[in-house]
Design an enzyme around this catalytic site. Structure first.
Site, short mmCIF file in Angstrom:
data_model
loop_
_atom_site.label_atom_id
_atom_site.label_comp_id
_atom_site.label_asym_id
_atom_site.label_seq_id
_atom_site.Cartn_x
_atom_site.Cartn_y
_atom_site.Cartn_z
N GLY A 229 -4.52 -4.21 -3.84
CA GLY A 229 -5.51 -3.19 -4.15
C GLY A 229 -4.73 -1.94 -4.53
O GLY A 229 -4.12 -1.32 -3.67
N LYS B 254 1.81 2.14 -5.10
CA LYS B 254 2.36 1.60 -6.36
C LYS B 254 1.44 1.93 -7.54
O LYS B 254 1.91 2.32 -8.61
CB LYS B 254 2.53 0.07 -6.25
CG LYS B 254 3.52 -0.33 -5.15
CD LYS B 254 3.58 -1.83 -4.96
CE LYS B 254 2.34 -2.44 -4.35
NZ LYS B 254 2.08 -2.05 -2.93
N ASP C 66 0.80 -1.22 0.00
CA ASP C 66 0.00 0.00 0.00
C ASP C 66 0.84 1.27 0.00
O ASP C 66 0.40 2.32 0.50
CB ASP C 66 -0.97 0.01 1.20
CG ASP C 66 -1.89 -1.18 1.21
OD1 ASP C 66 -2.21 -1.68 0.11
OD2 ASP C 66 -2.30 -1.62 2.30
N GLN D 246 1.99 -6.04 -3.16
CA GLN D 246 2.42 -6.16 -1.76
C GLN D 246 3.73 -5.36 -1.57
O GLN D 246 3.96 -4.41 -2.29
CB GLN D 246 2.59 -7.62 -1.32
CG GLN D 246 1.30 -8.41 -1.21
CD GLN D 246 0.73 -8.85 -2.55
OE1 GLN D 246 1.39 -9.48 -3.34
NE2 GLN D 246 -0.52 -8.53 -2.82
P1 GDP Z 1 -0.77 0.36 -3.54
O1 GDP Z 1 -1.36 -0.93 -3.08
O2 GDP Z 1 0.70 0.41 -3.29
O3 GDP Z 1 -1.11 0.72 -4.95
O4 GDP Z 1 -1.40 1.49 -2.61
P2 GDP Z 1 -2.96 1.63 -2.21
O5 GDP Z 1 -3.70 2.13 -3.38
O6 GDP Z 1 -3.46 0.40 -1.54
O7 GDP Z 1 -2.85 2.71 -1.05
C1 GDP Z 1 -2.33 3.98 -1.26
C2 GDP Z 1 -3.42 5.00 -0.90
O8 GDP Z 1 -2.83 6.28 -0.78
C3 GDP Z 1 -4.48 5.14 -1.98
O9 GDP Z 1 -5.69 5.48 -1.36
C4 GDP Z 1 -3.96 6.29 -2.83
O10 GDP Z 1 -5.00 6.98 -3.51
C5 GDP Z 1 -3.35 7.17 -1.77
N1 GDP Z 1 -2.19 7.97 -2.19
C6 GDP Z 1 -1.22 7.65 -3.08
N2 GDP Z 1 -0.27 8.61 -3.07
C7 GDP Z 1 -0.63 9.52 -2.16
C8 GDP Z 1 -0.04 10.72 -1.67
O11 GDP Z 1 1.06 11.14 -2.06
N3 GDP Z 1 -0.73 11.39 -0.69
C9 GDP Z 1 -1.93 10.96 -0.20
N4 GDP Z 1 -2.50 11.68 0.75
N5 GDP Z 1 -2.50 9.85 -0.65
C10 GDP Z 1 -1.87 9.12 -1.60
P1 IMO Z 2 -0.89 -4.18 -2.22
O1 IMO Z 2 -0.44 -4.74 -3.54
C1 IMO Z 2 -0.99 -4.54 2.10
C2 IMO Z 2 -1.11 -8.60 3.77
C3 IMO Z 2 -2.37 -9.00 4.47
C4 IMO Z 2 -1.82 -9.98 5.48
C5 IMO Z 2 -0.71 -10.67 4.70
C6 IMO Z 2 -1.10 -11.99 4.07
O2 IMO Z 2 -2.19 -3.47 -2.30
O3 IMO Z 2 0.18 -3.38 -1.61
P2 IMO Z 2 -2.64 -12.69 2.03
O4 IMO Z 2 -4.02 -12.29 1.64
O5 IMO Z 2 -1.61 -12.37 1.00
O6 IMO Z 2 -2.57 -14.11 2.47
O7 IMO Z 2 -2.29 -11.81 3.33
O8 IMO Z 2 -0.31 -9.76 3.69
N1 IMO Z 2 -1.29 -8.09 2.38
C7 IMO Z 2 -1.22 -6.82 2.03
N2 IMO Z 2 -1.04 -5.71 2.78
N3 IMO Z 2 -1.08 -4.45 0.76
C8 IMO Z 2 -1.23 -5.54 0.00
O9 IMO Z 2 -1.19 -5.50 -1.35
C9 IMO Z 2 -1.35 -6.80 0.63
N4 IMO Z 2 -1.53 -8.06 0.20
C10 IMO Z 2 -1.48 -8.85 1.27
O10 IMO Z 2 -3.00 -7.91 5.07
O11 IMO Z 2 -1.25 -9.28 6.54
MG MG Z 3 -2.89 -1.60 -1.82
#
Ligand code: GDP
Ligand code: IMO
Ligand code: MG
Length: 429
Positions: free
Chosen positions: A40, A16, A13, A230
């Site tokens: 996600g 990416k 998260d 991840q």
């Molecule tokens: P990913 O899994 O690495 O693609 O990250 P996620 O989408 O799960 O989580 C990142 C969250 O932070 C999302 O809700 C993005 O819209 C938000 N986001 C990304 N870059 C920034 C930033 O620079 N500032 C803020 N406030 N939010 C951001």
């Molecule tokens: P993105 O790509 C954050 C975490 C879960 C749990 C552990 C194992 O959005 O960064 P799983 O479902 O893989 O068996 O869960 O890994 N986890 C993540 N945490 N971002 C993710 O993906 C994750 N994918 C799995 O919360 O702790």
């Molecule tokens: Mg994510």
């Protein structure tokens, strides 16, 4: 021409999805190499927000090919929903989404098994996303899995049935009442039916031998970006085992998950938040259980993109960041979400841990069994709102100092900084 890679350096998260989308116009191919719908990836532009689970984040650029590699695992029902959502916004994937024939399928019964196994762990649960990730990779390694290319085989239904029956036996052994368990809001039988119907959609996509496909693209001089899911600290080998996911989220996963030789790797973009988050169980030395942590969660909207769970928040952890940089051979860093720290007058950064009375500056084997008390350095905050990149204003001086401090500590340049979720809220240095 080599393949550039973008991967997460923390517990996922990091942002990416946003950065891959920002970089996509420079690439002709974007490829996912591991993980599944546990991911996600959020992309925001023109007031719209999308969350992708299986589809690479390059999909919003019509001219970019998006490839789901052999190392990815696919739930056809989730993929179908994802495609439907994109179609609703007039984004057509039929011409630029390609799927590896060797990618494994997540069966509905893998999801039951995930739930049964987590349930049985009680307090020791991983905090899995319950998307069937662990059981599907287990079947892949134990040579029992079903792959995208198997769907058309005449014995597909039989193989599905026998794998399902094995899973149901295991579920029974766990004493798990699967008949009363809901998968994405519906019962098992209904989910299985939806899953079977969704195979039509998966079959309609372009299936390829992705290892040949990607190497051919490379020979043709196409620019390729591999998108990690991840993060490094969730890697099956190097993460805080057993609180990890079931794939190699680190650089090695690119080679095995796409069929690329190591000498084909180009730039390695390592992406990290200006602080840290983690969702699910497992150690998190710099976690903040106080108001500061809660403020980060609210301001950073730190709630899971896949499960909606509240993410744990804490200060930046430099030994963990350096570990991730080392493992991946990171050549450029990208810092995300610094805007979340806007209102702080001071910012802490962990530079070492105290464990068993000793000072250590590495991630220890005992990460899950011994307490690591972080040792902090305190830096001044900027305590002012972050300007927009196109406003003509420059970033606050204290923020520039924070960036330089990290660069100096880890010895890798920070080439991009993100200060908001939108595409436009990105600074190139
Ligand atoms: P990913 O899994 O690495 O693609 O990250 P996620 O989408 O799960 O989580 C990142 C969250 O932070 C999302 O809700 C993005 O819209 C938000 N986001 C990304 N870059 C920034 C930033 O620079 N500032 C803020 N406030 N939010 C951001
Ligand atoms: P993105 O790509 C954050 C975490 C879960 C749990 C552990 C194992 O959005 O960064 P799983 O479902 O893989 O068996 O869960 O890994 N986890 C993540 N945490 N971002 C993710 O993906 C994750 N994918 C799995 O919360 O702790
Ligand atoms: Mg994510």
């Amino acid at each position: 021409m080599n393949v550039d890679v973008l991967l997460g350096l923390q517990w996922g998260d990091e942002g990416k999805g946003k950065v891959v989308d920002v970089l996509t116009p420079e690439y002709e191919v974007v490829a996912r190499f591991q993980g599944g719908p546990n991911a996600g990836h959020t992309i925001e532009f023109d007031g719209k927000k999308f969350v992708l689970h299986t589809i690479p984040s390059g999909i919003f650029n019509r001219d970019t090919v998006n490839l789901i590699g052999n190392g990815v695992i696919i739930d056809p029902a989730i993929l179908e929903r994802e495609i439907k959502k994109l179609n609703e916004s007039d984004i057509d994937v039929s011409s630029n989404l390609f799927v590896s024939r060797k990618a494994h399928l997540i069966l509905p019964s893998h999801r039951l098994l995930d739930a049964a196994s987590e349930n049985a762990k009680g307090k020791g649960k991983i905090g899995s996303t319950l998307k069937g990730i662990g059981p599907t990779y287990t079947d892949k390694v134990s040579r029992e899995g079903l792959r995208v290319g198997d769907i058309c085989a005449s014995d597909f239904k039989d193989r599905f049935q026998s794998l399902k029956e094995k899973h149901l036996q295991l579920v029974k052994l766990f004493g798990f009442d699967y008949k009363n368990h809901l998968i994405d809001g519906i019962d098992y039988e209904a989910y299985e039916q939806q899953w079977m119907e969704s195979l039509t959609q998966l079959n309609a996509l372009q299936h390829v031998d992705s290892e040949y496909y990607i190497n051919k693209m490379l020979r043709q001089g196409k620019k390729i970006l591999a998108e990690g899911a991840q993060g490094t600290l969730l890697d099956i080998d190097f993460g805080s085992y057993p609180f990890v996911t079931s794939s190699n989220t680190t650089i090695a996963g690119v080679c095995s998950g796409l069929g690329l030789a190591p000498n084909k790797i180009g730039k390695v973009f390592g992406i990290f938040k200006a602080y840290c988050t983690r969702v699910g169980s497992g150690p998190f030395p710099t976690e903040l259980l106080d108001e500061t942590g809660e403020n980060m969660r609210q301001k950073g909207r730190e709630f899971g993109s896949t499960t909606g769970r509240a993410r744990r928040c804490g200060w930046l952890d430099l030994p963990a960041l350096e570990y991730a940089i080392m493992l991946n051979g990171v050549t450029e860093l990208i810092m995300m979400k610094a805007d979340v720290l806007d209102e702080l007058s001071e910012i802490k950064v962990a530079t070492a841990y105290r464990m068993d009375g000793n000072l250590i500056d590495y991630v220890p084997f005992e990460a899950c069994t011994k307490v690591q008390d972080p040792v902090y350095e305190v830096l001044p905050g900027w305590n002012q709102p972050m300007p927009e990149p196109n406003s003509g204003q420059s970033i606050p001086e204290a923020f520039e100092k924070y960036i330089r401090y990290i660069e100096h500590k880890v010895n890798v340049p920070i080439s991009m900084v993100s200060t908001g979720p939108d595409r436009t809220q990105t600074w190139f240095r």
